[in-house]
Design a protein around this motif. Structure first.
Motif, mmCIF file in Angstrom:
data_model
loop_
_atom_site.group_PDB
_atom_site.id
_atom_site.type_symbol
_atom_site.label_atom_id
_atom_site.label_comp_id
_atom_site.label_asym_id
_atom_site.label_seq_id
_atom_site.Cartn_x
_atom_site.Cartn_y
_atom_site.Cartn_z
ATOM 1 N N PHE A 1 0.896 3.771 13.128
ATOM 2 C CA PHE A 1 0.762 2.355 13.486
ATOM 3 C C PHE A 1 0.712 1.468 12.245
ATOM 4 N N TYR B 1 -3.767 -12.602 10.976
ATOM 5 C CA TYR B 1 -5.206 -12.722 10.713
ATOM 6 C C TYR B 1 -5.423 -13.201 9.285
ATOM 7 N N ALA C 1 -7.913 -14.323 7.405
ATOM 8 C CA ALA C 1 -9.006 -13.832 6.550
ATOM 9 C C ALA C 1 -8.634 -12.458 5.996
ATOM 10 N N LYS C 2 -8.087 -11.617 6.861
ATOM 11 C CA LYS C 2 -7.690 -10.279 6.437
ATOM 12 C C LYS C 2 -6.509 -10.355 5.471
ATOM 13 N N TRP D 1 2.838 -7.831 18.081
ATOM 14 C CA TRP D 1 2.886 -8.676 16.883
ATOM 15 C C TRP D 1 4.342 -8.998 16.553
ATOM 16 N N ARG E 1 -5.806 -9.854 -2.523
ATOM 17 C CA ARG E 1 -6.767 -9.643 -3.617
ATOM 18 C C ARG E 1 -7.072 -8.149 -3.774
ATOM 19 N N ASP E 2 -7.208 -7.462 -2.644
ATOM 20 C CA ASP E 2 -7.468 -6.018 -2.687
ATOM 21 C C ASP E 2 -6.320 -5.300 -3.390
ATOM 22 N N TYR F 1 -7.681 -11.462 2.049
ATOM 23 C CA TYR F 1 -8.367 -10.322 1.436
ATOM 24 C C TYR F 1 -7.365 -9.309 0.898
ATOM 25 N N LEU G 1 -6.211 -1.118 -11.039
ATOM 26 C CA LEU G 1 -6.900 0.163 -11.242
ATOM 27 C C LEU G 1 -5.907 1.287 -11.527
ATOM 28 N N TRP H 1 -3.860 7.676 7.734
ATOM 29 C CA TRP H 1 -3.317 6.330 7.499
ATOM 30 C C TRP H 1 -3.910 5.728 6.241
ATOM 31 N N ASP I 1 -5.613 5.282 0.837
ATOM 32 C CA ASP I 1 -6.964 5.841 0.643
ATOM 33 C C ASP I 1 -7.117 7.236 1.234
ATOM 34 N N ARG I 2 -6.193 7.636 2.108
ATOM 35 C CA ARG I 2 -6.313 8.950 2.736
ATOM 36 C C ARG I 2 -5.311 9.959 2.168
ATOM 37 N N ARG J 1 -6.366 -5.872 -7.146
ATOM 38 C CA ARG J 1 -7.367 -5.021 -7.810
ATOM 39 C C ARG J 1 -6.910 -3.570 -7.866
ATOM 40 N N ARG J 2 -6.332 -3.074 -6.757
ATOM 41 C CA ARG J 2 -5.894 -1.667 -6.681
ATOM 42 C C ARG J 2 -4.759 -1.379 -7.658
ATOM 43 N N TYR K 1 0.835 -1.208 0.000
ATOM 44 C CA TYR K 1 0.000 0.000 0.000
ATOM 45 C C TYR K 1 0.871 1.260 0.000
#
Lengths: 200, 200
Positions: free
Chosen positions: B171, B54, B56-57, B46, B63-64, B60, B71, B184, B187-188, B67-68, B11
């Motif tokens: 964080f 985690y 599941a996260k 951690w 894949r996120d 995700y 895009l 953070w 997206d911001r 896609r990003r 990211y």
């Protein structure tokens, strides 16, 4: 597209407030599906909200939400320390009522007023008399709605939603599922709707 | 505005790829600050990436990201299971080099090429010979840069950045700090830049 929301989640409110207008622009049908994050967090080993487990992230979140609500023109009041100790609120009763309301046409009004009561006015939306007040304001009979929401037909529906959310890989709220894809967060609402348009 | 990035964070790459154009549009000066997420995650209890803790996260997230990146038109290759076991990569050497490069004008080219090698080509960017190759491609002398990056002046700078990030409430990555505010996530980025414009 399925819209998965948790009534304790301020980011879910951000999506609930704008999803209809964005979906209409794109001619996408949206199925509103309340679910509970509690069991999903518990499966990850959390006994409360991750924002209480990770203080730096939690402190950030409230400020981020305050800024986001301001950008969207939604009233928001930062919870004081005492209010914060009550989060996350128990949303079982409110979510069961939402399911009835979504069947009967008053659901979205009720859902948005629950969010408003919770995040703009710090009302206790786990309290049945507060829910009765919000049901009345949404134009339905509180007593009847409360009775139906806990009957043998409605009770299992919330659990079913939560199990299906978990099966689909949902780990937070809001989430959007469409054509085999999972999108997490209000920040991905437009992406999810665009995916629905391009993958019908 | 300070742009806090971690070279192991996909990211962060999304922001590194577009921050200059967006900042220039708004006439905002951006200070690129590499830091290490490891010590910050460790302080939260951690010992690895939260995306490994985690599942599941984590599932995700990849894949996120796929896609990003699509895009944004950035090449990306989903890591296979074996590559995934190596994440997060050790980015100390690459981050120390970035500090030198940002002083000398080849930093951004080097940083973007590190990200590209890591996420489009699955190169091991903790490997010194790979870093030497990328330094050469960025137009600087690898041997000299590597020597300077570990000297007594440069070594503490990465730790200083990480401590300051932590002090500012950072964080995760990317993060943006401006006028006392923390933002953070890629997206911001626009919100952070707009904040800089409105709160000079």
């Amino acid at each position: 597209m399925d819209f998965w929301f948790e009534l304790a989640s301020p980011y879910s409110y951000l999506s609930a407030a704008r999803i209809d207008a964005l979906a209409e622009e794109r001619d996408v049908a949206v199925n509103w599906r309340p679910f509970l994050l509690g069991p999903i967090f518990a499966a990850q080993g959390w006994d409360t909200s991750p924002f209480r487990i990770y203080p730096a992230k939690g402190a950030y979140m409230w400020r981020d939400i305050e800024r986001r609500f301001a950008l969207r023109g939604l009233p928001f009041s930062v919870p004081d320390t005492e209010t914060l100790t009550k989060f996350p609120l128990n949303t079982v009763a409110a979510a069961r009522l939402s399911l009835i309301g979504l069947d009967e046409g008053w659901g979205k009004t009720f859902i948005r007023s629950v969010y408003h009561a919770e995040f703009a006015e710090h009302r206790d939306i786990s309290d049945i008399s507060m829910l009765a007040y919000l049901l009345d304001r949404a134009g339905t009979d509180p007593e009847q709605a409360l009775e139906r929401s806990t009957d043998a037909i409605n009770r299992p529906r919330l659990r079913t939603n939560t199990l299906e959310a978990s099966r689909l890989g949902v780990f937070g709220a809001p989430s959007f599922t469409v054509a085999g894809e999972l999108f997490w967060g209000d920040d991905r609402l437009e992406d999810a709707l665009d995916w629905a348009v391009n993958h019908e």
